[in-house]
Design a protein around this motif. Structure first.
Motif, PDB file in Angstrom:
ATOM      1  N   LEU A 178     -10.378  -2.707  37.862  1.00  0.00           N
ATOM      2  CA  LEU A 178      -9.217  -3.382  37.311  1.00  0.00           C
ATOM      3  C   LEU A 178      -9.545  -4.863  37.235  1.00  0.00           C
ATOM      4  CD1 LEU A 178      -6.266  -3.520  36.355  1.00  0.00           C
ATOM      5  CD2 LEU A 178      -5.621  -3.882  38.750  1.00  0.00           C
ATOM      6  N   TRP A 179      -9.509  -5.409  36.013  1.00  0.00           N
ATOM      7  CA  TRP A 179      -9.789  -6.822  35.768  1.00  0.00           C
ATOM      8  C   TRP A 179      -8.464  -7.471  35.393  1.00  0.00           C
ATOM      9  CZ3 TRP A 179     -14.367  -8.504  32.101  1.00  0.00           C
ATOM     10  CH2 TRP A 179     -14.410  -9.899  32.009  1.00  0.00           C
ATOM     11  N   VAL A 180      -7.988  -8.399  36.226  1.00  0.00           N
ATOM     12  CA  VAL A 180      -6.729  -9.079  35.958  1.00  0.00           C
ATOM     13  C   VAL A 180      -6.973 -10.534  35.569  1.00  0.00           C
ATOM     14  CG1 VAL A 180      -5.480  -7.563  37.548  1.00  0.00           C
ATOM     15  CG2 VAL A 180      -6.312  -9.779  38.369  1.00  0.00           C
ATOM     16  N   LEU A 181      -6.104 -11.035  34.704  1.00  0.00           N
ATOM     17  CA  LEU A 181      -6.150 -12.436  34.289  1.00  0.00           C
ATOM     18  C   LEU A 181      -4.782 -13.062  34.543  1.00  0.00           C
ATOM     19  CD1 LEU A 181      -7.688 -10.624  31.788  1.00  0.00           C
ATOM     20  CD2 LEU A 181      -8.484 -12.923  31.335  1.00  0.00           C
ATOM     21  N   SER A 182      -4.771 -14.172  35.242  1.00  0.00           N
ATOM     22  CA  SER A 182      -3.523 -14.888  35.519  1.00  0.00           C
ATOM     23  C   SER A 182      -3.849 -16.373  35.648  1.00  0.00           C
ATOM     24  CB  SER A 182      -2.888 -14.370  36.814  1.00  0.00           C
ATOM     25  OG  SER A 182      -1.753 -15.139  37.161  1.00  0.00           O
ATOM     26  N   THR A 183      -3.321 -17.185  34.753  1.00  0.00           N
ATOM     27  CA  THR A 183      -3.650 -18.609  34.818  1.00  0.00           C
ATOM     28  C   THR A 183      -3.109 -19.249  36.091  1.00  0.00           C
ATOM     29  OG1 THR A 183      -1.705 -19.166  33.484  1.00  0.00           O
ATOM     30  CG2 THR A 183      -3.797 -18.886  32.325  1.00  0.00           C
ATOM     31  N   SER A 184      -1.985 -18.732  36.597  1.00  0.00           N
ATOM     32  CA  SER A 184      -1.370 -19.310  37.796  1.00  0.00           C
ATOM     33  C   SER A 184      -1.753 -18.596  39.082  1.00  0.00           C
ATOM     34  CB  SER A 184       0.158 -19.263  37.663  1.00  0.00           C
ATOM     35  OG  SER A 184       0.615 -17.920  37.691  1.00  0.00           O
ATOM     36  N   ASN A 187      -7.101 -21.841  42.074  1.00  0.00           N
ATOM     37  CA  ASN A 187      -7.936 -21.239  43.127  1.00  0.00           C
ATOM     38  C   ASN A 187      -7.512 -19.815  43.487  1.00  0.00           C
ATOM     39  OD1 ASN A 187      -9.873 -23.318  43.594  1.00  0.00           O
ATOM     40  ND2 ASN A 187      -8.285 -24.502  44.625  1.00  0.00           N
ATOM     41  N   GLY A 188      -6.972 -19.101  42.509  1.00  0.00           N
ATOM     42  CA  GLY A 188      -6.587 -17.709  42.727  1.00  0.00           C
ATOM     43  C   GLY A 188      -5.134 -17.502  43.070  1.00  0.00           C
ATOM     44  N   GLY A 189      -4.494 -18.519  43.616  1.00  0.00           N
ATOM     45  CA  GLY A 189      -3.079 -18.396  43.957  1.00  0.00           C
ATOM     46  C   GLY A 189      -2.804 -17.197  44.844  1.00  0.00           C
ATOM     47  N   MET A 190      -1.741 -16.476  44.549  1.00  0.00           N
ATOM     48  CA  MET A 190      -1.288 -15.354  45.377  1.00  0.00           C
ATOM     49  C   MET A 190      -2.164 -14.107  45.261  1.00  0.00           C
ATOM     50  SD  MET A 190       2.795 -15.798  44.653  1.00  0.00           S
ATOM     51  CE  MET A 190       3.278 -14.293  45.500  1.00  0.00           C
ATOM     52  N   ILE A 191      -2.977 -14.019  44.205  1.00  0.00           N
ATOM     53  CA  ILE A 191      -3.778 -12.805  44.017  1.00  0.00           C
ATOM     54  C   ILE A 191      -5.093 -12.849  44.796  1.00  0.00           C
ATOM     55  CG2 ILE A 191      -2.792 -12.444  41.717  1.00  0.00           C
ATOM     56  CD1 ILE A 191      -5.579 -13.178  40.558  1.00  0.00           C
ATOM     57  N   SER A 192      -5.420 -13.995  45.373  1.00  0.00           N
ATOM     58  CA  SER A 192      -6.760 -14.190  45.949  1.00  0.00           C
ATOM     59  C   SER A 192      -7.134 -13.159  47.010  1.00  0.00           C
ATOM     60  CB  SER A 192      -6.901 -15.603  46.520  1.00  0.00           C
ATOM     61  OG  SER A 192      -5.935 -15.836  47.512  1.00  0.00           O
ATOM     62  N   GLU A 211      -8.579 -25.584  38.473  1.00  0.00           N
ATOM     63  CA  GLU A 211      -7.746 -26.095  37.379  1.00  0.00           C
ATOM     64  C   GLU A 211      -6.354 -25.443  37.386  1.00  0.00           C
ATOM     65  OE1 GLU A 211      -6.370 -28.284  34.679  1.00  0.00           O
ATOM     66  OE2 GLU A 211      -8.518 -28.577  35.028  1.00  0.00           O
ATOM     67  N   LYS A 212      -5.309 -26.248  37.118  1.00  0.00           N
ATOM     68  CA  LYS A 212      -3.936 -25.731  37.090  1.00  0.00           C
ATOM     69  C   LYS A 212      -3.301 -25.814  35.702  1.00  0.00           C
ATOM     70  CE  LYS A 212      -3.120 -26.857  41.927  1.00  0.00           C
ATOM     71  NZ  LYS A 212      -2.310 -27.606  42.904  1.00  0.00           N
ATOM     72  N   ASN A 213      -3.912 -26.562  34.798  1.00  0.00           N
ATOM     73  CA  ASN A 213      -3.385 -26.723  33.450  1.00  0.00           C
ATOM     74  C   ASN A 213      -3.664 -25.448  32.653  1.00  0.00           C
ATOM     75  OD1 ASN A 213      -3.248 -27.425  30.621  1.00  0.00           O
ATOM     76  ND2 ASN A 213      -3.277 -29.573  31.223  1.00  0.00           N
ATOM     77  N   THR A 214      -2.601 -24.752  32.247  1.00  0.00           N
ATOM     78  CA  THR A 214      -2.745 -23.430  31.621  1.00  0.00           C
ATOM     79  C   THR A 214      -3.717 -23.388  30.446  1.00  0.00           C
ATOM     80  OG1 THR A 214      -0.589 -22.655  32.401  1.00  0.00           O
ATOM     81  CG2 THR A 214      -1.489 -21.557  30.467  1.00  0.00           C
TER      82      THR A 214
END
Length: 196
Positions: free
Chosen positions: A110-116, A143-148, A159-162
């Motif tokens: 499973l490959w997920v993409l989430s800018t935030s 830096n991965g946020g909650m999914i890390s 980077e945080k800029n979408t």
């Protein structure tokens, strides 16, 4: 205009440090090995990342740069009937989790993409993937946020800029697609060169 270009290039240079480039190569090898073993890649994201998920699936199923057999990749955001029925009858937060539960098998990816790194439907999908024995790849800003904590193979940037994160993602998955093709279908590249 020159300042804008320089800013973008600086952002990319910071993202593609040696650690990140090594992670990109690891993911490329992982995908090549999993495809070779007959496993399937599931991909998901929201908004622009949903479009990226479709783009990645198209590169693997179709082709990136060379003519070769298709590879099994599915973007989970492409069936409006499934998304709207499940979202309406149950909840939007589990639209991807339900599909991972339906399609995913142990050893698949499973490959997920989430800018935030904060998308709840991505978090739910990752939890189901872990329960089912799928290998997880995560691309995210912040830096991965909650999914890390749920990712086996992280491709995280600070980077945080979408829009900037999305640009990094595009270059990253193009490199991965190129590498996977080269690893699995080197003979096709040789044949094409000879034919020319």
């Amino acid at each position: 205009m020159n300042f804008w270009v320089e800013e973008r290039l600086q952002c990319l240079q910071q993202a593609f440090n040696s650690e990140y480039c090594q992670a990109v190569e690891q993911v490329s090898h992982l995908l090549a090995n999993r495809f070779q073993a007959g496993h399937t890649l599931l991909i998901c994201g929201n908004g622009g990342s949903a479009a990226d998920a479709q783009h990645i699936a198209a590169e693997f199923v179709g082709r990136f740069q060379i003519d070769r057999p298709g590879l099994p990749a599915i973007a989970l955001g492409t069936n409006p009937a499934t998304l709207t029925a499940w979202g309406n009858d149950h909840e939007f937060e589990t639209i991807f989790a339900r599909q991972v539960q339906s399609f995913g098998k142990a050893g698949d990816l499973l490959w997920v993409l989430s800018t935030s790194g904060r998308s709840r439907n991505i978090l739910h999908a990752l939890k189901i993937a872990k329960e089912k024995g799928l290998i997880t790849i995560g691309m995210a800003g912040n830096n991965g946020g909650m999914i890390s904590s749920l990712i086996d193979y992280p491709l995280f940037v600070a980077e945080k800029n979408t829009p900037y994160v999305q640009e990094i993602h595009l270059i990253t998955y193009h490199r991965i697609c190129q590498q996977v093709e080269a690893m699995l279908f080197a003979e096709n590249i040789v044949e094409k060169k000879i034919a020319v």
